[in-house]
Design a protein around this motif. Structure first.
Motif, PDB file in Angstrom:
ATOM      1  N   VAL A   1     -70.231  -3.862  10.643  1.00  0.00           N
ATOM      2  CA  VAL A   1     -69.227  -4.037  11.701  1.00  0.00           C
ATOM      3  C   VAL A   1     -68.668  -2.685  12.130  1.00  0.00           C
ATOM      4  N   THR A   2     -68.374  -1.819  11.161  1.00  0.00           N
ATOM      5  CA  THR A   2     -67.857  -0.489  11.499  1.00  0.00           C
ATOM      6  C   THR A   2     -68.871   0.306  12.301  1.00  0.00           C
ATOM      7  N   TYR A   3     -70.123   0.262  11.890  1.00  0.00           N
ATOM      8  CA  TYR A   3     -71.171   1.020  12.581  1.00  0.00           C
ATOM      9  C   TYR A   3     -71.371   0.517  14.011  1.00  0.00           C
ATOM     10  N   LEU A   4     -71.436  -0.803  14.182  1.00  0.00           N
ATOM     11  CA  LEU A   4     -71.715  -1.367  15.503  1.00  0.00           C
ATOM     12  C   LEU A   4     -70.543  -1.181  16.471  1.00  0.00           C
ATOM     13  N   LEU A   5     -69.324  -1.140  15.965  1.00  0.00           N
ATOM     14  CA  LEU A   5     -68.161  -1.006  16.839  1.00  0.00           C
ATOM     15  C   LEU A   5     -67.840   0.443  17.181  1.00  0.00           C
ATOM     16  N   THR A   6     -68.362   1.391  16.416  1.00  0.00           N
ATOM     17  CA  THR A   6     -68.004   2.793  16.648  1.00  0.00           C
ATOM     18  C   THR A   6     -68.494   3.281  18.005  1.00  0.00           C
TER      19      THR A   6
ATOM     20  N   GLY B   1     -63.629  -3.095  10.723  1.00  0.00           N
ATOM     21  CA  GLY B   1     -64.523  -3.256   9.585  1.00  0.00           C
ATOM     22  C   GLY B   1     -63.780  -3.750   8.356  1.00  0.00           C
ATOM     23  N   LEU B   2     -62.574  -3.218   8.142  1.00  0.00           N
ATOM     24  CA  LEU B   2     -61.726  -3.686   7.040  1.00  0.00           C
ATOM     25  C   LEU B   2     -61.406  -5.170   7.199  1.00  0.00           C
ATOM     26  N   CYS B   3     -61.030  -5.569   8.404  1.00  0.00           N
ATOM     27  CA  CYS B   3     -60.706  -6.979   8.647  1.00  0.00           C
ATOM     28  C   CYS B   3     -61.923  -7.871   8.404  1.00  0.00           C
ATOM     29  N   ALA B   4     -63.099  -7.417   8.847  1.00  0.00           N
ATOM     30  CA  ALA B   4     -64.316  -8.208   8.643  1.00  0.00           C
ATOM     31  C   ALA B   4     -64.645  -8.343   7.165  1.00  0.00           C
ATOM     32  N   GLY B   5     -64.471  -7.262   6.415  1.00  0.00           N
ATOM     33  CA  GLY B   5     -64.746  -7.327   4.978  1.00  0.00           C
ATOM     34  C   GLY B   5     -63.822  -8.300   4.256  1.00  0.00           C
ATOM     35  N   LEU B   6     -62.543  -8.255   4.576  1.00  0.00           N
ATOM     36  CA  LEU B   6     -61.598  -9.187   3.948  1.00  0.00           C
ATOM     37  C   LEU B   6     -61.894 -10.624   4.355  1.00  0.00           C
ATOM     38  N   LEU B   7     -62.279 -10.826   5.627  1.00  0.00           N
ATOM     39  CA  LEU B   7     -62.578 -12.184   6.097  1.00  0.00           C
ATOM     40  C   LEU B   7     -63.796 -12.756   5.390  1.00  0.00           C
ATOM     41  N   VAL B   8     -64.837 -11.956   5.248  1.00  0.00           N
ATOM     42  CA  VAL B   8     -66.045 -12.430   4.557  1.00  0.00           C
ATOM     43  C   VAL B   8     -65.748 -12.707   3.088  1.00  0.00           C
ATOM     44  N   ALA B   9     -65.006 -11.814   2.441  1.00  0.00           N
ATOM     45  CA  ALA B   9     -64.685 -12.001   1.022  1.00  0.00           C
ATOM     46  C   ALA B   9     -63.879 -13.273   0.798  1.00  0.00           C
TER      47      ALA B   9
END
Length: 441
Positions: free
Chosen positions: A14-19, A56-64
């Motif tokens: 997510v971080t890579y694609l949004l940068t 990316g942080l938000c996506a990681g927390l959401l997936v976890a």
């Protein structure tokens, strides 16, 4: 472990694609300050890379939160929500600073408020293990002050080291990898569920840095800015606070055997006091040296200069990429050295290995000083890199003095003043600037 790796990969993706889209948005928004004489980069480069890192942080927390085992972290602890609240606040302050340049004292106040928000929601230091004394319970005010101090120091240490392409993201990624191994060992080997949030924070932090690094390596296409450097500093501090002040050392059941064995076995208990310092050892050293240097000169501690560790590596003669790799090497040596010592404190091989690698690092650090220089009468017969600084061979074959120049062929990185480049110039790349910035026009 697989769920942690999945969370890491999703965060990085997510971080890579949004940068890329964030870079275009930063250019349109005008978040591209002019070049100043003290900057390392030579062309205006968009900031606001922290926007992609935050999502990316938000996506990681959401997936976890939707994974079977990691969802228990959200059910049994309020620390992930506390992290998200503090991260959102510090990220917003960083975005405003990247665009409008906020006063340093206002940013400091925002950092303290973000730390206070996490404390209110339970992410705080409750006790600290003290060698020879045991667990020392802290009062509410003591825990709050210690937590806020650790958060502010870590944020500013990471912000100070953010001066070359990929330096801050790579250094924090290395620190997060060592911290992940340490926290995972406490959670998996000792069965202490209180270490699970810190393990999750470290995995997400690695994903944020790994996803941003391809865009930020030299020559960088985008900088993380304060919105990114303060964000990853806060996440790093949150993990250290979680494992230091929430995990009860008595739960490890290490008090057994002889007194000597007990001392060696108790190392994992005391490492939480040292691990937060080792993972930011390089940034913290740069921060302390900068404050001492500026106050000694009668300047404000927040005044920008070109005396940071990465600037000194460039002045010695290292290239941009080699200076970054040397900083990576020492960061990894300190962080993973402390990690290895926590696993087996009685092994002399660990100490010898650290000493040997330190000697190698010292040789690499001073490598430009070992470059052989030909005598002046022979300079016309050798390549330019072996000639003395300040001399060149004219077309006629005679040696002439050309002044003090950089070994890489340009004096702009060390001595010369540069003409500011307008924010609308094409071909934007470069390295993160340090200190207060001119307002984008």
């Amino acid at each position: 472990m697989r769920e942690y790796l999945l969370t890491l990969c999703v965060t990085a993706a997510v971080t890579y694609l949004l940068t890329g889209p964030v870079r275009k948005f930063a250019i349109v928004a005008g978040a591209m300050p002019e070049i100043r004489a003290r900057d390392v980069h030579r062309e205006p480069t968009p900031r606001l890379g922290g926007i992609a890192m935050f999502f990316g942080l938000c996506a990681g927390l959401l997936v976890a939160d939707h994974l079977t085992n990691l969802s228990e972290v959200f059910e049994n602890s309020n620390e992930p929500r506390a992290l998200l609240s503090g991260a959102a606040l510090i990220w917003l302050i960083g975005v405003l600073d990247d665009k409008f340049e906020i006063d340093a004292l206002i940013k400091l106040g925002g950092q303290m408020i973000a730390a206070g928000v996490m404390v209110v929601q339970g992410l705080t230091i409750l006790w600290i293990p003290v060698p020879g004394v045991g667990n020392v319970a802290l009062t509410q005010w003591q825990g709050t002050l210690l937590t806020v101090a650790l958060v502010v120091i870590t944020i500013n240490a990471v912000n100070f080291v953010d001066g070359l392409d990929g330096l801050a993201a790579g250094t924090v990624c290395i620190a997060a990898a060592a911290f992940f191994m340490y926290a995972y060992r406490i959670w998996y080997s000792y069965g202490i569920e209180a270490a699970a949030p810190a393990t999750l924070f470290a995995a997400i932090l690695m994903g944020m840095c790994l996803g941003f690094l391809p865009h930020n390596m030299h020559p960088a296409r985008i900088f993380m800015g304060d919105s990114g450097s303060m964000l990853i500093g806060l996440v790093l501090a949150a993990g250290a606070i979680s494992v230091t002040g929430q995990v009860d050392p008595d739960a490890m059941r290490l008090f057994s055997g002889s007194e000597r064995n007990t001392v060696h076995q108790m190392v994992p208990v005391y490492i939480p006091l040292l691990m937060p310092l080792t993972i930011i050892a390089i940034p913290a050293a740069d921060l302390i040296l900068a404050i001492v240097r500026r106050t000694w000169r009668g300047q404000s501690p927040f005044a920008a200069d070109r005396g940071h560790l990465h600037h000194r590596l460039l002045e010695i003669g290292h290239s941009h990429s080699r200076a970054v790799l040397i900083m990576y090497f020492f960061s990894a040596l300190i962080a993973f050295g402390a990690l290895a010592f926590s696993v087996n404190a009685a092994s002399m091989w660990i100490v010898l290995g650290v000493v040997f690698l330190s000697a190698i690092g010292l040789v690499l650090l001073l490598l430009p000083r070992f470059t052989p220089r030909a005598p002046r009468w022979a300079e016309r017969f050798v390549p330019p890199r072996y000639r003395r600084r300040g001399t060149a061979v004219a077309a006629s074959g005679s040696t002439v003095d050309v002044g003090e120049t950089d070994r890489g062929g340009s004096d702009e990185a060390t001595t010369g003043d540069r003409v500011p480049v307008s924010a609308g110039a094409s071909g934007v790349n470069g390295a993160t600037a340090v200190g207060p910035r001119s307002r984008a026009r």
